[in-house]
Design an enzyme around this catalytic site. Structure first.
Site, PDB file in Angstrom:
ATOM      1  N   HIS A  93       0.798  -1.088  -0.084  1.00 49.21           N
ATOM      2  CA  HIS A  93       0.205  -0.028  -0.059  1.00 49.21           C
ATOM      3  C   HIS A  93       0.846   1.067   0.015  1.00 49.21           C
ATOM      4  CE1 HIS A  93       0.642   0.851   4.468  1.00 49.21           C
ATOM      5  NE2 HIS A  93       0.620  -0.518   4.639  1.00 49.21           N
ATOM      6  N   ASP A  95      -0.224   4.524   0.983  1.00 51.67           N
ATOM      7  CA  ASP A  95      -0.771   5.258   2.120  1.00 51.67           C
ATOM      8  C   ASP A  95       0.093   4.958   3.350  1.00 51.67           C
ATOM      9  OD1 ASP A  95      -2.234   3.071   2.298  1.00 51.67           O
ATOM     10  OD2 ASP A  95      -3.355   4.020   4.175  1.00 51.67           O
ATOM     11  N   ASP A 126       7.065   1.161   6.231  1.00 48.37           N
ATOM     12  CA  ASP A 126       5.400   0.733   6.235  1.00 48.37           C
ATOM     13  C   ASP A 126       4.899   1.805   5.353  1.00 48.37           C
ATOM     14  OD1 ASP A 126       2.920  -0.404   6.645  1.00 48.37           O
ATOM     15  OD2 ASP A 126       2.723   0.427   8.623  1.00 48.37           O
ATOM     16  N   GLU A 160      -4.887   1.649   3.214  1.00 48.27           N
ATOM     17  CA  GLU A 160      -4.739   0.513   4.208  1.00 48.27           C
ATOM     18  C   GLU A 160      -4.815   0.880   5.559  1.00 48.27           C
ATOM     19  OE1 GLU A 160      -3.207  -2.512   6.697  1.00 48.27           O
ATOM     20  OE2 GLU A 160      -2.272  -0.537   6.300  1.00 48.27           O
ATOM     21  N   GLU A 161      -4.241   2.198   5.966  1.00 47.02           N
ATOM     22  CA  GLU A 161      -3.949   2.515   7.172  1.00 47.02           C
ATOM     23  C   GLU A 161      -5.168   2.948   7.698  1.00 47.02           C
ATOM     24  OE1 GLU A 161      -1.456   1.670   8.807  1.00 47.02           O
ATOM     25  OE2 GLU A 161       0.445   1.715   7.600  1.00 47.02           O
TER      26      GLU A 161
END
Length: 463
Positions: A93, A95, A126, A160-161
């Protein structure tokens, strides 16, 4: 095929590292928090455009940024391999979580900064670092082989976050986007630097917002304190019932006797990884650190609203609220556990206070298969790339898409790995990635794809 394929892939990956650093710097420069109240939506779109550019340059077909129902953009692409070859989907991802207080960082959070051999910046691990490991693997394969050994698809989601379900909804609308035989989710990492790790268990999660009210308005503590029911004190008393004296989570009706049967988590290493202060011990309940992390429920107070110290007043609180985050093992129904938490909070609030407890997020757990050919191939690839045997671990966090994809593509093997390790400090200040870990993870992915394509033998040598 002449020469040692594994060695040539390793050389190509190593040679590609300077370019990866430049590309990662561009991605980190995008403040891609998928929440317009925190960062402009244009920052997420800029990140998605960069991912499109990177995947097109790698040679994938049909690369595009698709709008998801939650307003985010997911970048997808797929390219054919040899007839009958396995279909492999690489997930990450673009984001990131917010930086919180930029002043708490020792480096600029949106500028990739090298220090003491590590690369710092929000998303450096991440999950933009994970994305770049996959890009590097694909570049190396294309350079060395000139063709794809398997059918390759990529999905890089954009929210995702936020746990807003954009990619899951998109996948349910268009399941062909995620159709595959093996799914590599690059959004976890290794239990320690240089130790190859496959995550086989993800905890489910469910947060609850609880609001406690006792009076129409705050009351002067000198005039009414003692007899006036303090909403903040009532809330604190309620929250205290979520754990016993050993640290065990004790939500009424929720089992807390599970045991972890994977690799152990030594208390000394946990102390170091979690940066515990001197004299503060890990919580183990009547089990082990690993039991509490991956096999038992964990209720954590992650937010609290009351009068801040900077605005202190001599008043009894009329209202206070908190967010409790619940994590549960993958074999526990997260929705049912969340319901039990709501009931527990209401039941244990004292003083006859008015309580409003409501769910605010939910994600189900996941347990991976470990008996398929893709899992075996990844074990061989990681052993070659890292020079050490692979270990397995659980993950305290949840990746809701993993559960959804297990439902949508039930025949696929799902593998979780990544560039993250304890020093990465993901979701915290001064997030960073070790470039050596990124390089090893990229090599493992390249070897994995070559192995699945039948180009490597069982020991990682040319077939």
């Amino acid at each position: 095929m002449s020469g040692d394929l594994a060695a040539r892939l390793a050389a190509a990956v190593e040679a590609g590292m300077p370019r990866v650093r430049d590309d990662l710097a561009r991605l980190v420069g995008c403040r891609s928090v998928a929440n317009p109240a925190i960062e402009p939506v244009e920052e997420c779109r800029r990140a998605a455009s960069l991912v499109v550019e990177l995947l097109k340059e790698v040679g994938l077909d049909g690369v595009e940024a698709l709008p998801a129902p939650d307003g985010s953009q997911a970048v997808v692409g797929r390219t054919a391999g040899p007839v009958g070859a396995p279909r492999v989907l690489l997930y990450s991802h673009h984001d990131v979580v917010p930086v919180a207080d930029p002043g708490a960082w020792t480096v600029p959070p949106w500028v990739l900064t090298e220090r003491d051999g590590r690369w710092y910046g929000r998303g450096s691990a991440d999950c933009k670092g994970n994305l770049m490991a996959s890009v590097l693997a694909l570049r190396a394969l294309r350079e060395v082989l000139g063709a794809w050994p398997v059918e390759v698809a990529v999905v890089c989601e954009g929210s995702e976050e936020q746990s807003s379900g954009g990619m899951e909804a998109l996948a349910r609308q268009s399941p062909e986007l995620v159709d595959c035989d093996a799914l590599l989710i690059a959004d976890t990492g290794n239990v320690e630097l240089g130790l190859p790790t496959l995550t086989t268990s993800l905890r489910g999660t469910g947060s609850v917002l609880v609001t406690v009210r006792t009076m129409e308005h705050a009351a002067h503590s000198g005039m009414f304190g003692g007899a006036a029911p303090d909403a903040l004190q009532a809330l604190v008393a309620t929250l205290a019932t979520l754990r016993d004296d050993t640290g065990e989570t004790t939500v009424d009706g929720l089992d807390h006797s599970g045991t972890w049967d994977g690799n152990p988590f030594e208390e000394s290493r946990f102390r170091q990884d979690a940066a515990l202060l001197d004299g503060v011990d890990p919580l183990t309940g009547d089990g082990t650190v690993a039991d509490l992390l991956w096999a038992r429920p964990a209720a954590t107070v992650i937010a609290l609203d009351a009068t801040p110290v900077s605005q202190v007043a001599a008043a009894v609180h009329a209202e206070a609220r908190a967010v409790v985050n619940l994590r549960v093992p993958p074999d526990v129904d997260a929705a049912e556990a969340q319901r039990l938490l709501v009931e527990h909070l209401v039941r244990h609030t004292p003083y006859g206070a008015h309580v409003d407890a409501r769910p605010v997020s939910l994600g189900h757990g996941f347990r991976a298969r470990t008996d398929g050919p893709a899992y075996a191939a990844m074990g061989r690839a990681m052993h070659t790339a890292f020079g050490r045997d692979v270990v397995t671990t659980g993950q305290g966090g949840s990746i809701p898409l993993a559960t959804a994809l297990a439902e949508l593509v039930p025949h696929a093997e799902i593998l979780l790995l990544g560039v993250e390790e304890p020093a990465s400090r993901i979701h915290a200040v001064d997030e960073s990635v070790d470039p050596g870990e990124l390089q090893r993870t990229a090599l493992a992915q390249a070897l994995f794809l070559a192995d699945l394509g039948g180009l490597l033998g069982a020991e990682g040598a040319d077939a």
